[in-house]
Design an enzyme around this catalytic site. Sequence first.
Site, PDB file in Angstrom:
ATOM      1  CD  GLU A  90      -6.711  -5.343   3.561  1.00  0.00           C
ATOM      2  OE1 GLU A  90      -6.331  -6.525   3.570  1.00  0.00           O
ATOM      3  OE2 GLU A  90      -5.943  -4.374   3.365  1.00  0.00           O
ATOM      4  CE1 TYR A 126      -2.905 -14.299   3.394  1.00  0.00           C
ATOM      5  CE2 TYR A 126      -1.019 -12.888   3.836  1.00  0.00           C
ATOM      6  CZ  TYR A 126      -2.389 -13.105   3.843  1.00  0.00           C
ATOM      7  OH  TYR A 126      -3.244 -12.123   4.302  1.00  0.00           O
ATOM      8  CG  ASN A 135      -1.295  -5.078   8.406  1.00  0.00           C
ATOM      9  OD1 ASN A 135      -1.410  -6.240   8.792  1.00  0.00           O
ATOM     10  ND2 ASN A 135      -1.092  -4.772   7.124  1.00  0.00           N
ATOM     11  CD  GLU A 136       1.652  -7.811   5.799  1.00  0.00           C
ATOM     12  OE1 GLU A 136       1.885  -7.231   4.731  1.00  0.00           O
ATOM     13  OE2 GLU A 136       1.291  -9.019   5.853  1.00  0.00           O
ATOM     14  CD  GLU A 195      -2.801  -9.887   6.818  1.00  0.00           C
ATOM     15  OE1 GLU A 195      -2.326 -10.195   5.713  1.00  0.00           O
ATOM     16  OE2 GLU A 195      -2.907  -8.707   7.225  1.00  0.00           O
TER      17      GLU A 195
END
Length: 512
Positions: A44, A258, A191-192, A315
């Site tokens: 990113e 995560y 994204n998200e 991710e």
Amino acid sequence: MKSLFSFLFSATLSLAVFGQTKMSITSGSSAPVISRHIYGHFSEHLGRCIYDGFWVADSMNVPKKDRIRLDIVEALKKIKVPNLRWPGGCFADEYHWRDGIGSRKERPKMVNTNWGGVSEDNSFGTHEFLELCGLLKCEPYIAGNVGSGTVEEMAKWVEYLNSDAQSTMTDLRKQNGQNEPWRVKFWGVGNESWGCGGNMTVDYYVNEYKRYATYARNYNNAPLYRIASGANVADYNWTDVLMKNAANRMWGLTLHHYTLPTGNWRKKGSATNFAEKEYISTMKNCLYMDELVTRHSTIMDKYDPEKKVALVVDEWGIWTDVEPGTNPGFLYQQNSLRDALVAGVTLNIFNNHAERVRMANLAQTINVLQALILTQGNQILLTPTYHVFDLYKVHQDAKLLSVNFTSPDYSVEDVKIPAISVSASQDSTGAVHISLVNMDANKNITIRTSLYDISWKTADGQIITADKFNDINTFEKPGLIRPVMFKGAKKEGNDLVVTLPKLSVIVLELKP
Ligand code: AHR
């Protein structure tokens, strides 16, 4: 005297056998292939991942192609990076691709509002990213802007990238030095979208997804693999609504999870300074990936029993507090033996779910979160995580083998986890690879494995370990944690007997 000796001897022997964990590995004919894309990475525009990571100043004295660091490229080629996701992350939904093409001097500057508020000069754009993927020999995976972009902007980007017909977009591409279309396959539609990608509800996003995905066209010999922005961790309703309404319009659906050492976003825990209680909590939070993948897959099965839609965990990784003294918006963290164990366990989970999980991306490749490589000036440092990807590359595109066993427990106070994680595969030459992680911080564990329908003669292996879970590689001591030869595997009949040292990741190769 003699009988006492033989009694003691046989008691010791049976205790040893009793102390072994039993495992079996079977080769099934309908076993899925482990997609190499599970071993993907993420880059990113964040901190020093792109700028001062992959892409450095002209004046920097390192081997370069244009401004791409070739020492990094060489290291990543060695681990066979299959795909690279770009430009974000949160950055993707603020990125306007036209700012990143044409003469670099004339490219507009923007503020990277998500990551440290620094100035982004757009010197690394579409052509530079695809040049990097070409050097890495990997597939590009581009995330398009849904949050602050338009349908037209995304449609034109895909046309610019993939069409071989004559148009204003393709003329512009040629003018910028690229005659042939790149034929980019993997395409993220936002994204998200539940968070930094627009804070949408799922009912709103599903309609947006369909609109954007419709005009992100397939061109000649360039079918697009559209990937919908999926759930935040355990948001099962998000997966349900997307699958119910748009499963037939997507190649994949994402999931982000995560591993936070403490489980607390405000105080995640240090990357290097932690005790055993925090270590075991980290491993427990990492193992949660198995439940997430299982439950999201079960929902997907309801609408897609043939498993056509891939679950794309684009991710994942450990997210700690930043290194003291570094920019909090740059997400720079050290990488310890604990990171290697997190990588080994998570990749085993993905391998074991290969039927549904067909792509994944560790966050993030260079200098950000659970990085493969850290840089300091013209030095690069391979992290323990890098070495796990190096050992595990043997699973790429190999046939998954079925493993059966009950792990012994490892516990610290009130936290209990299985001590062992494992996955196994067989490649096209017939070689079997078994990746094992012993998470126990105190005990070596012996495993006796019976292999059914698999004949083998030799077992070689490599191990990644260290004395302590928070040991790290540094620029001064770069080789403290690295793979070394493992001699602890024996053949007894057709059984494999192996003692896994505490805190270790081992990959064994059994050859016919
Ligand atoms: O990887 C860092 C950030 O984490 C990404 O930009 C975003 O998608 C996620 O929240």
